[in-house]
Design a protein around this motif. Structure first.
Motif, PDB file in Angstrom:
ATOM      1  N   THR A 180       0.831  -1.206   0.000  1.00  0.00           N
ATOM      2  CA  THR A 180       0.000   0.000   0.000  1.00  0.00           C
ATOM      3  C   THR A 180       0.865   1.255   0.000  1.00  0.00           C
ATOM      4  O   THR A 180       0.576   2.232  -0.705  1.00  0.00           O
ATOM      5  N   ALA A 181       1.944   1.237   0.799  1.00  0.00           N
ATOM      6  CA  ALA A 181       2.855   2.383   0.836  1.00  0.00           C
ATOM      7  C   ALA A 181       3.534   2.588  -0.517  1.00  0.00           C
ATOM      8  O   ALA A 181       3.718   3.723  -0.972  1.00  0.00           O
ATOM      9  N   ARG A 184       1.056   4.248  -2.832  1.00  0.00           N
ATOM     10  CA  ARG A 184       0.874   5.672  -2.528  1.00  0.00           C
ATOM     11  C   ARG A 184       2.061   6.494  -3.034  1.00  0.00           C
ATOM     12  O   ARG A 184       1.890   7.609  -3.523  1.00  0.00           O
ATOM     13  N   THR A 185       3.268   5.953  -2.914  1.00  0.00           N
ATOM     14  CA  THR A 185       4.446   6.663  -3.424  1.00  0.00           C
ATOM     15  C   THR A 185       4.297   6.945  -4.912  1.00  0.00           C
ATOM     16  O   THR A 185       4.585   8.046  -5.398  1.00  0.00           O
ATOM     17  N   ALA A 187       1.455   7.115  -6.562  1.00  0.00           N
ATOM     18  CA  ALA A 187       0.350   8.053  -6.759  1.00  0.00           C
ATOM     19  C   ALA A 187       0.784   9.486  -6.466  1.00  0.00           C
ATOM     20  O   ALA A 187       0.395  10.426  -7.168  1.00  0.00           O
ATOM     21  N   VAL A 188       1.587   9.673  -5.425  1.00  0.00           N
ATOM     22  CA  VAL A 188       2.084  11.016  -5.081  1.00  0.00           C
ATOM     23  C   VAL A 188       2.914  11.579  -6.226  1.00  0.00           C
ATOM     24  O   VAL A 188       2.790  12.750  -6.588  1.00  0.00           O
ATOM     25  N   LEU A 198      -2.938  15.185  -4.324  1.00  0.00           N
ATOM     26  CA  LEU A 198      -3.486  13.839  -4.169  1.00  0.00           C
ATOM     27  C   LEU A 198      -4.589  13.853  -3.115  1.00  0.00           C
ATOM     28  O   LEU A 198      -4.417  14.373  -2.021  1.00  0.00           O
ATOM     29  N   ILE A 201      -8.346   7.894  -0.846  1.00  0.00           N
ATOM     30  CA  ILE A 201      -8.497   6.656  -1.609  1.00  0.00           C
ATOM     31  C   ILE A 201      -9.932   6.546  -2.125  1.00  0.00           C
ATOM     32  O   ILE A 201     -10.890   6.715  -1.378  1.00  0.00           O
ATOM     33  N   ILE A 234      -4.762   0.428  -6.094  1.00  0.00           N
ATOM     34  CA  ILE A 234      -5.451   1.490  -5.351  1.00  0.00           C
ATOM     35  C   ILE A 234      -5.720   2.673  -6.274  1.00  0.00           C
ATOM     36  O   ILE A 234      -4.846   3.095  -7.036  1.00  0.00           O
ATOM     37  N   TYR A 236      -6.727   6.653  -6.258  1.00  0.00           N
ATOM     38  CA  TYR A 236      -6.775   7.870  -5.450  1.00  0.00           C
ATOM     39  C   TYR A 236      -7.491   8.970  -6.231  1.00  0.00           C
ATOM     40  O   TYR A 236      -7.340   9.077  -7.442  1.00  0.00           O
TER      41      TYR A 236
END
Length: 239
Positions: A180-181, A184-185, A187-188, A198, A201, A234, A236
């Motif tokens: 998950t982390a 997110r990295t 996505a950022v 951003l 979710i 995921i 976002y």
């Protein structure tokens, strides 16, 4: 040409309608843009991998004997079974780690094998199964199986030991968090490149956990060292 005053209001009305339709079209177009902008999102995947060592080993040892007289063949199988048990005890396995499988008996002159000619009449086979958490000991035992052959035990259809990792639930939470982390990295970075902050979710999904041979070669079941992999997907929102 005589101007008809009745045509003037119609022209004015037509012009007003045209302006109105243009304005309405502009508003409709803006509405689509706003709707799409309000639903902007990015979908990313995050990968987590972990190297693990199997914590359970299963080693089947199958041996056979054959001959014309069933009682004699049975006696040889019984003698070989004693040798195999002594061998495993010498290898350091407690009796609780050793199970006895069913005895297989084939009569080559029975109806099922009637088409076969020559060779011994009776063929018997017996399997002993070692099940232990001492996986390193099993590797040593596999290398020492020649000792059984030297004592006259005829091994049949040797199967490599199966190595199993039973503690998946112990590593699952941390691996999901790592995947998950990682998502997110990504996505950022995507949001930064697109110039949009951003958001939260929108949706999330987790793939199945895969257990693979660590080095990518061979069969996972016979690999002592393994690699666990999971991918999360995921979405976002973008503000």
């Amino acid at each position: 040409m005589t101007n008809d005053s009745r045509l003037i209001p119609a022209a004015v009305i037509g012009g007003l309608l045209a302006v109105g339709l243009i304005g309405a079209g502009a508003l409709i177009g803006q509405g689509v843009v706003n709707a799409r902008a309000g639903d902007r999102s990015v979908t990313v995947r995050g990968l987590a991998e972990k190297d693990v060592k199997a914590d359970l080993a299963v080693l089947p040892i199958r041996f056979t004997a054959s001959g014309e007289i069933l009682s004699e063949v049975q006696a040889r199988i019984d003698g070989d079974l004693i040798i195999v048990r002594q061998f495993l005890k010498a290898q350091g396995y407690p009796d609780a780690s050793v199970d006895l499988g069913p005895l297989g008996v084939a009569d080559t002159r029975s109806r099922e094998y009637a088409s076969q000619t020559g060779g011994p009449r009776f063929i018997l086979n017996q399997t002993v199964i070692v099940r232990t958490s001492d996986v390193d000991r099993v590797q040593t035992t596999t290398r020492n199986l020649n000792d059984l052959v030297r004592q006259g035990v005829v091994l049949q259809d040797f199967q490599c030991p199966s190595y199993i990792f039973t503690r998946l639930n112990d590593v699952r939470p941390a691996m999901i968090a790592e995947a998950t982390a990682a998502a997110r990295t990504g996505a950022v970075q995507f949001a930064k490149d697109s110039g949009a902050p951003l958001g939260p979710i929108k949706s999330a999904g987790q793939g199945s956990f895969e257990i693979l041979p660590r080095d990518g070669n061979g069969d996972e079941a016979t690999s002592l060292n393994k690699k666990i992999r999971v991918v999360t997907t995921i979405s976002y929102r973008l503000k």
